[in-house]
Motif scaffolding. Structure first.
Motif, mmCIF file in Angstrom:
data_model
loop_
_atom_site.group_PDB
_atom_site.id
_atom_site.type_symbol
_atom_site.label_atom_id
_atom_site.label_comp_id
_atom_site.label_asym_id
_atom_site.label_seq_id
_atom_site.Cartn_x
_atom_site.Cartn_y
_atom_site.Cartn_z
ATOM 1 N N LEU A 69 -44.318 -64.136 -3.350
ATOM 2 C CA LEU A 69 -43.141 -63.726 -4.116
ATOM 3 C C LEU A 69 -42.957 -62.210 -4.080
ATOM 4 N N LEU A 70 -44.050 -61.486 -4.261
ATOM 5 C CA LEU A 70 -43.958 -60.024 -4.288
ATOM 6 C C LEU A 70 -43.590 -59.458 -2.922
ATOM 7 N N ALA A 71 -43.984 -60.147 -1.836
ATOM 8 C CA ALA A 71 -43.628 -59.678 -0.495
ATOM 9 C C ALA A 71 -42.127 -59.737 -0.254
ATOM 10 N N LEU A 72 -41.409 -60.534 -1.079
ATOM 11 C CA LEU A 72 -39.952 -60.586 -0.931
ATOM 12 C C LEU A 72 -39.302 -59.247 -1.265
ATOM 13 N N ILE A 73 -39.971 -58.443 -2.094
ATOM 14 C CA ILE A 73 -39.409 -57.138 -2.464
ATOM 15 C C ILE A 73 -39.324 -56.221 -1.245
ATOM 16 N N VAL A 108 -48.635 -56.604 1.556
ATOM 17 C CA VAL A 108 -48.670 -57.354 0.295
ATOM 18 C C VAL A 108 -49.227 -58.754 0.543
ATOM 19 N N LEU A 109 -48.785 -59.393 1.623
ATOM 20 C CA LEU A 109 -49.320 -60.713 1.963
ATOM 21 C C LEU A 109 -50.815 -60.630 2.278
ATOM 22 N N TYR A 110 -51.182 -59.627 3.064
ATOM 23 C CA TYR A 110 -52.585 -59.454 3.445
ATOM 24 C C TYR A 110 -53.462 -59.235 2.213
ATOM 25 N N ALA A 111 -52.966 -58.444 1.269
ATOM 26 C CA ALA A 111 -53.741 -58.178 0.048
ATOM 27 C C ALA A 111 -53.951 -59.445 -0.749
ATOM 28 N N GLY A 112 -52.956 -60.345 -0.730
ATOM 29 C CA GLY A 112 -53.120 -61.602 -1.441
ATOM 30 C C GLY A 112 -54.286 -62.419 -0.910
#
Length: 781
Positions: free
Chosen positions: A37-41, A99-103
């Motif tokens: 969701l946050l990667a959408l930003i 952001v995806l990688y951090a997840g």
């Protein structure tokens, strides 16, 4: 061009900060899946900025914003051209992958929400920095990147190494930020221009300014510290104490390129001078060689990549300052290529650490079969880093040699520096991409296996992007490199380099680089030993110097504090009044502002009486036998002044003076009777003489200043304003009350707060029981 619907761009600039606010909540409810969701930003940000590709490719620029501080002509504005747009796309595009990688990398971490908040705040700061038009806006976002990177580098705050690295980065880049601020203010003052767009339109105005060199050095102070140029390079490798997503984002594609961005942005208006084309190539070339040699020494995958990042930043600075159009084109190509392959390799290093349990290259081997996707991503990125076709890194390297060899007197030396640096980076890149994955399988702390999609998606996308951007070089040049190079050079530029090798000197130099790189790769172990021995022999370095500087500043502050804050109230009082006397006397004497001798006034009889009362009070203070009598006698002076106010038609002021004097005397007397002080003053005559001299000097200085003020022609502007508007604006007939309560209400509130704090301190003193000592803090005498 004025942006249509510029509110959307403003929303995009603020969007990461909004995401930072909601990130902890999302993580609390959905765990590491909140990354999607946050990667959408950043994905939406990337989509928004792609809408500018067409207009910018056609030579348009976008300037828009809002008034921020109208009185100072300061706007919150942004400027979009080929340079800022490319950076915006890199920041948002790679940011989405990070952001995806951090997840995946921080899955299950107790503070994952806080991490997402920090990384999004940093993303917003970096985006604002590269798009900022106004100098003040640029500086605010510049410093915000330093603060947010401090939070990210020190994310594992329980570890001392993380705290030290974060503090070091903050101090170095923070001092550089102050240097940049001074440089921007100087440019603003010299040219009268406070925005990048206006400065770029002025062309040679800055180069012809008398303080150009001072402005250049101050601006480069900010750029060199941010982009880790020698000798400020040491903070970047230490910042590898941060989690790998931070390293992959801040130290390959974003923060460390802020200084390079600034240099590229100012090249059209500060370049083409001897100073520019001397300082930048020297420091950039030195950083390139130092970074690659230090990379050879390392065995930690992240440190190997960190030092090659230092080297790459040096190469970019060297190319930007070289002074030729081709070199600027090469800098643009290399910056884009580096962002892709270095971001991918950092994520590969983190994936290896996450799944194998170590980043030590000497403890890794043969994990390629267990991690095939990660291995493929690593190879793709290494090919681009090594400058091999058909990847974007190949285009960059060909253009580097074409740009350097066609230059002036520096061409031979700078070309040699580039060959050595590129060859060593070739060796390091392939060492990271091949050694952990090939050869016999080595037992690792964790059983190696392919990570989840979040860990390999980012590096694979960036590795493939390095290939596709090169294969589609015509489109890449039209929409990315041509507009960006044109912004750096300051005039339209066409980049033609493609993946098809062109026979010539650049290709020959590329072949030489590859051969040297292969040899360096094969001899990496021996090179590591040689560098270790060399560094041991040298001993001292900038990193150690930083620690020494910090310790020295702490010791110096302790010495100064021991002198100026020694606990003696009489010393503080003496220093304060000496400073007051000097501050009043010295300017009046130096600038010839001493007052003329006034004529003796014709006083009325009652004024003589009041004056006599004041002198009687003064004599009572001087000849009092004990402290209490002296304190009570002090009130006579205030009462005499209050009588003058009353006689001159200011009853309100007179009443206030009576109240203040009465309360002051009562409170002072009360406090003095509760403190363990001798009743009389038993100081030696010498000390009394010094204090008398200081007191007389302060009194004379204040008297002379007041006389000088009364001899200046009276400006009744404020008096007329208050008389005219007290009734109309504040609806009050008493002008004095209106001034105190309305026009300067905040000032009055501050005075009330001061009185309240003083009252609380007095109450604490009064409540001290006689004979009961005040406990000293633990550990103090």
């Amino acid at each position: 061009m004025e942006a249509d619907g510029h509110w959307l761009t403003f929303l995009v600039l603020m969007l990461p900060f909004a995401g930072a606010a909601i990130a902890p909540v999302l993580v609390r409810f959905s765990g590491h899946n909140a990354a999607w969701l946050l990667a959408l930003i950043p994905a939406f940000m990337f989509y928004h900025f792609t809408g500018f590709l067409g207009p910018v490719a056609d030579g348009e620029t976008v300037v828009a914003g809002y008034s921020w501080i109208p009185s100072l002509d300061v706007d919150f504005s942004w400027y979009i051209d080929g340079l800022s747009l490319t950076f915006a796309l890199l920041i948002s595009g790679i940011g989405a992958l990070i952001v995806l990688y951090a997840g995946g990398y921080l899955k299950g971490h107790a503070h994952l929400g806080r991490f997402f908040s920090f990384i999004l705040m940093f993303m917003g700061a970096m985006q604002g920095l590269v798009l900022a038009d106004g100098f003040l806006t640029l500086f605010v976002f510049w410093e915000l990147t330093s603060i947010t990177s401090f939070l990210l580098i020190g994310f594992d705050h329980a570890r001392e190494a993380s705290r030290r690295a974060a503090l070091q980065a903050l101090i170095v880049t923070g001092l550089g930020g102050l240097s940049l601020l001074a440089g921007l203010l100087l440019i603003w003052n010299m040219t009268g221009l406070g925005s990048m767009s206006a400065l770029l339109e002025a062309e040679s105005a800055l180069r012809e300014a008398p303080l150009y060199l001072a402005a250049l050095l101050l601006v480069l102070g900010g750029a060199f510290t941010k982009s880790a140029q020698f000798p400020f390079h040491f903070w970047l490798p230490n910042a590898m104490e941060a989690p790998t997503p931070v390293s992959a984002y801040l130290h390959s594609a974003t923060m460390v390129k802020a200084g390079v961005y600034l240099v590229m942005r100012l090249n059209p208006v500060m370049g083409d001078t001897v100073a520019w084309e001397t300082i930048l190539p020297i420091f950039g070339g030195t950083t390139l060689i130092v970074g690659t040699l230090l990379a050879v020494r390392q065995t930690d995958l992240k440190l190997m990549l960190a030092y090659t990042t230092v080297a790459s930043l040096g190469l970019l600075v060297m190319l930007t300052g070289f002074g030729s159009e081709k070199a600027a084109e090469a800098a643009v190509l290399y910056l884009v290529a580096h962002s892709m392959f270095k971001g991918a390799l950092f994520m590969v290093a983190g994936g290896i650490d996450h799944e194998a349990g170590t980043r030590d290259i000497t403890r890794l081997g043969g994990i390629g079969r267990a991690m095939p996707i990660t291995f493929a991503a690593a190879v793709l990125a290494a090919i681009s880093m090594g400058g091999l076709p058909p990847f974007f890194g190949f285009l960059a390297k060909e253009e580097i040699y074409a740009g350097l060899w066609q230059g002036g007197g520096w061409s031979g030396l700078m070309t040699l520096v580039a060959i050595v640096g590129n060859a060593l980076m070739f060796a390091i890149g392939f060492a990271v991409a091949l050694k952990p994955f090939t050869g016999p399988e080595v037992e690792t702390p964790k059983h190696a296996h392919e990570g989840p999609v979040l860990l390999w998606l980012g590096p694979l996308v960036l590795g493939v992007a390095g290939l596709l951007t090169a294969l589609a070089s015509t489109l890449s040049h039209r929409f990315i490199t041509n507009p960006m190079a044109s912004a750096v050079v300051g005039e339209p530029v066409e980049v033609y380099i493609s993946v098809v090798p062109h026979v010539g000197l650049p290709l020959a130099l590329s072949v030489i680089t590859i051969v040297l790189g292969v040899l360096a790769y094969l001899m990496l172990a021996r090179g590591r030993e040689a560098m270790a021995a060399t560094l041991k022999a040298i001993g001292w370095g900038p990193d150690q110097g930083f620690d020494q500087a910090v310790r020295g500043s702490v010791r110096f502050s302790s010495v100064v504090t021991g002198i100026v804050q020694n606990g003696r109230l009489d010393y503080y009082m003496t220093a304060t009044f000496v400073a007051l006397a000097l501050a009043l006397f010295v300017p009046m004497i130096l600038f010839g502002e001493l007052p003329a001798v006034p004529a003796f006034p014709d006083l009325r009889f009652y004024e003589w009486i009041v004056l006599a009362i004041a002198f009687i009070g003064l004599g009572a203070v001087l000849y009092a036998r004990d402290r209490l009598t002296a304190i009570v006698s002090l009130g006579i002076q205030g009462f005499a002044v209050a009588l003058l106010f009353m006689l001159l038609g200011a009853p309100d002021l007179s009443f206030t003076q009576f109240m203040v004097e009465t309360l002051s005397v009562v409170i002072l007397a009360l406090v003095m009777t509760r403190l363990r002080l001798s009743q009389a003053d038993h100081r030696p005559t010498g000390e009394k003489a010094v204090d008398i001299t200081i007191a007389a000097a302060c009194g004379a200085a204040l008297g002379l200043m007041l006389l000088r003020v009364t001899q200046v022609p009276f400006d009744d502007t404020l008096s007329v304003f208050f008389a005219e508007y007290s009734r109309a604006i504040a609806h009050g007939r008493n002008i004095v009350n209106v001034i105190i309560v309305d026009f300067r209400g905040l000032d009055t509130l501050g005075e009330i707060a001061v009185v309240m704090i003083a009252g609380l301190a007095i109450l604490a003193l009064v409540r001290i029981r006689a004979g009961k000592p005040i406990a000293a803090p633990k550990g103090e005498g």
